[in-house]
Scaffold this active site. Structure first.
Site, PDB file in Angstrom:
ATOM      1  CG  HIS A  94      -5.461  28.419  -4.815  1.00 37.37           C
ATOM      2  ND1 HIS A  94      -6.800  28.323  -4.498  1.00 37.37           N
ATOM      3  CD2 HIS A  94      -5.153  29.738  -4.689  1.00 37.37           C
ATOM      4  CE1 HIS A  94      -7.277  29.517  -4.204  1.00 37.37           C
ATOM      5  NE2 HIS A  94      -6.291  30.396  -4.325  1.00 37.37           N
ATOM      6  CG  HIS A 277      -5.477  39.942  -4.701  1.00 39.61           C
ATOM      7  ND1 HIS A 277      -6.062  40.082  -3.459  1.00 39.61           N
ATOM      8  CD2 HIS A 277      -5.494  38.611  -4.981  1.00 39.61           C
ATOM      9  CE1 HIS A 277      -6.412  38.880  -3.013  1.00 39.61           C
ATOM     10  NE2 HIS A 277      -6.067  37.980  -3.920  1.00 39.61           N
TER      11      HIS A 277
END
Length: 743
Positions: A94, A277
């Protein structure tokens, strides 16, 4: 007379807000953007050299401390699965993932995740805890490691401690000490709104929710440039699907568009999503109404943390971040290929998280997924809508199946894509620091060959200037070509600039702003001078075309100054090299084509954004101050490097001479200005005779009060030499913006 103690003294009122100029005049030109990150906000002082400090860093000691932190779970914020690795990967992702190619802004390069708005974005919920976990380590190593570097290195170490082999790491990101003000994140005024960037959509209310009215319309939308996120406060896409519509195929459209705007192709996109993920989980134990204010709105007692939750303990198994409750694999703190195995092994049914968010659950699947904090519990595999896009979008599916069948190819692709994600905004390899810099040269790094020859000396420079000035090329051609070469630089992602002489290569040689026919003729002459000099030079002495273009521009500026009656020497630092076409990704470089260049009085098309705002944006990317921008515009108008030879803004009877006539004539009150279509005409107030034509970029230097104050300095009778010397200093700065070897 006494003052009511309950009323706010005026000094306190000023500190806490009050009405400012921008409130009265919302369209006021933001010249303050050119004053960001000045020495006044830097606690380390002008003498601090981060590259030198980084060399003193105990790099291996730092990595050991980071490895130890990964499993040192703290009661105030316990680690999921006993390992902080997944949440640190999210933190790093992020930090870097805000980068976009359109203007090179965003990214991890300046440690901006510490500041608003990024520290309080809805997509960054609880990343504040990750940075706070890092504070003891940052405190220990002090200024030898910047926050910007630490935020990226920590993600790398996290991956390594979970069994993944990374591609490498480069330091060199210097911290800033205040929020960036120049980044346009969108015009929506509510978190998670997407209405403005698409012209339709939901305003958003601070939670990720479905919007039934949007169903069936998601593919029709086109994201506003230069944005690379679908909603205000998201890094990329809504994990529930477009506008909360749980349609994996529609979501693939958003994924492809946003990742492409960060320079990622389909393979890199699949690798990044699946690789990220492979680890950890999302958090949606309860509804968003349990979550308190973000860090920027939280109380002083929170000490910079935010999102305090009233749901259960507010942490561990009770944590709420996105509102989704998904764990992808049975080994969430270990690298493997189970993400793809589960993606294709099961059929998936739509369900909702405890917070009410759309997610997917494997049909008829055994409970193989561990609970993050209770070893006695098991769950069935779950996925996000955007995960299923990797199976149901035809192009993504093909790549995903290849990675399923070839785990090594997946690991290699993720390693390379992760390195690109975390280093894309750092610019060329010359800025890389540290022992883990990869040896391989990658085309997205805009490589330039090393200089392997001797450089020209002062006598050579003088001789070359004489040859250039005797070549028949005009001052306008010399100065204009050098400006075109150097002014592609972007201080945001450190791309572009004169080094490499890519102005002679595709795509730059064909840009309309560079006047391809004139450019080809100028380059042909300069290449002839280069060949002649190199052929006759002593020993291994050579001059690159990149250097010669800049040197020719310097010769042109000096000639223009002489024509104005001022003798000056333009600083010149040889050492540039010439890039090859195979080192130049045409698609990647196409985003550097200027939509407008006010310094050349050029706009590619008619835009809704005023031309003076586009000039300001260009100046900010060139790291110019307001005085530097002002003197450059005035000087370049006097010389006249306008595209197409247009005379708009050339307020002088002696074009080609570096005079201050632009300012003197613009501020002359005997001239009256009136709109004339897209231009302005300056006419004699008494006779009505037309004297000049100008653009918005020209007239703003007399209209805007701040720019007018600067223009008045250069229009003054005693400013002749100051104007020239200030122009030369600003010119030399632009020519050397990409010379990281000089710093």
């Amino acid at each position: 007379m006494t003052q009511d103690a309950t009323k706010c003294p005026f000094h306190a009122a000023a500190a806490s807000g009050g009405i400012i100029n921008k409130d009265w005049w919302p369209n006021q030109l933001r010249l303050d953007l050119l004053n960001q990150h000045s020495s006044k906000s830097d606690p380390l002082g002008a003498g601090f050299d981060y590259a030198e400090e980084f060399k003193k860093l105990d790099y291996e000691g730092l990595k050991r401390d980071l490895r130890a932190l990964m499993t040192d779970s703290q009661d105030w914020w316990p680690a999921d699965f006993g390992h902080y690795g997944p949440q640190f990967v999210r933190m790093t992702w992020h930090a870097a993932g805000t980068y976009r190619t359109g203007d090179g802004r965003g990214g991890a390069g300046r440690g901006q995740q510490r500041f608003a708005p990024l520290n309080s974005w809805p997509d960054n919920v609880n990343i504040d805890k990750s940075r706070r976990l890092l504070w003891p380590i940052k405190q220990k190593y002090g200024q030898k490691i910047s926050w910007a570097d630490l935020l990226v290195l920590t993600g790398n170490v996290a991956l390594e401690t979970m069994g993944f082999r990374t591609f490498g790491f480069a330091g060199g990101r210097e911290d800033t000490w205040e929020p960036d003000q120049d980044v346009y994140w969108g015009s929506e005024k509510t978190w998670l709104g997407g209405d403005a960037r698409y012209g339709k959509g939901t305003p958003g209310d601070g939670t990720l929710v479905a919007e039934p009215a949007m169903h069936g319309h998601e593919k029709d939308r086109v994201l506003e440039n230069p944005l690379a996120a679908v909603q205000m406060g998201l890094i990329y896409v809504n994990p529930e699907g477009p506008e909360g519509n749980p349609d994996p195929v529609a979501a693939a459209h958003d994924i492809r568009e946003t990742f492409a705007r960060m320079a990622m192709n389909d393979e890199e996109t699949v690798a990044l999503i699946a690789g990220g993920h492979t680890f950890g989980k999302t958090h949606g134990a309860g509804t968003a109404d349990h979550v308190g204010p973000e860090p920027e709105a939280a109380g002083l007692e929170q000490q910079g943390l935010g999102w305090a939750s009233s749901f259960g303990s507010g942490k561990a198994g009770d944590a709420i971040t996105s509102g989704l409750e998904v764990t992808w694999t049975s080994t969430p703190a270990q690298w493997g290929n189970e993400f793809f195995e589960n993606l294709f092994k099961f059929e998936w049914e739509l369900t909702k998280s405890p917070a009410g968010a759309h997610q997917w659950q494997a049909k008829n699947a055994p409970a193989t997924i561990p609970d993050a904090h209770d070893p006695s519990k098991k769950r069935v595999p779950t996925m996000l809508t955007t995960d299923l896009s990797l199976r149901f979008d035809p192009a993504y599916e093909k790549i995903s199946r290849r990675f399923l069948e070839n785990p090594q190819a997946f690991a290699e692709a993720f390693a390379r894509a992760w390195f690109k994600l975390t280093h894309r905004d750092m610019g060329p390899r010359a800025r890389y620091l540290g022992p883990e810099v990869p040896k391989e040269e990658l085309v997205w790094q805009d490589p330039i060959p090393a200089v392997t020859h001797d450089l020209v000396d002062a006598a050579d420079v003088a001789a070359l200037k004489a040859r250039v000035l005797a070549s028949g090329l005009t001052v306008q051609e010399l100065v204009g070509t050098a400006w075109a070469s150097a002014s592609t630089f972007r201080g945001s992602d450190k791309r572009g600039g004169a080094n490499g002489a890519r102005i002679r290569l595709a795509p730059q040689k064909d840009w309309a702003v560079n006047q391809p026919e004139q450019l080809a003729r100028v380059l042909q002459v300069l290449e002839g001078i280069q060949r002649e000099f190199n052929k006759g030079a002593d020993g291994d002495k050579r001059i690159s075309l990149a250097d010669l273009i800049v040197l020719a521009g310097a010769a042109g500026v000096e000639q223009a100054a002489r024509a104005a009656g001022v003798a000056v020497t333009v600083p010149f630092h040889p050492g540039r090299a010439d890039a090859r076409q195979d080192q130049t990704d045409v698609e990647s470089f196409s985003v550097l084509e200027p939509s407008a260049d006010g310094f050349r009085n050029y706009t590619k098309a008619r835009y809704s954004v005023p031309a003076e705002v586009l000039l300001l944006d260009k100046a900010q990317l060139l790291t110019l101050t307001a005085p530097e921008m002002t003197v450059l515009v005035g000087g370049l108008r006097a010389i006249n490097i306008n595209v197409g030879g247009a005379t708009h803004g050339v307020f002088t009877a002696t074009p080609g001479a570096l005079t201050n006539d632009f300012f003197a004539n613009l501020l002359d009150m005997s001239t009256e200005w009136k709109p004339a279509g897209d231009l302005f005409e300056g006419r004699d107030r008494k006779t009505g005779e037309k004297r000049w034509t100008g653009t918005r970029v020209d007239l703003v230097f007399g209209s805007n009060s701040v720019l007018r104050s600067l223009a008045e300095v250069y229009a003054s009778a005693d400013a002749k030499e100051k104007f020239v010397r200030d122009f030369v200093a600003a010119w030399a700065k632009v020519m050397d913006l990409d010379r990281f070897d000089l710093r």
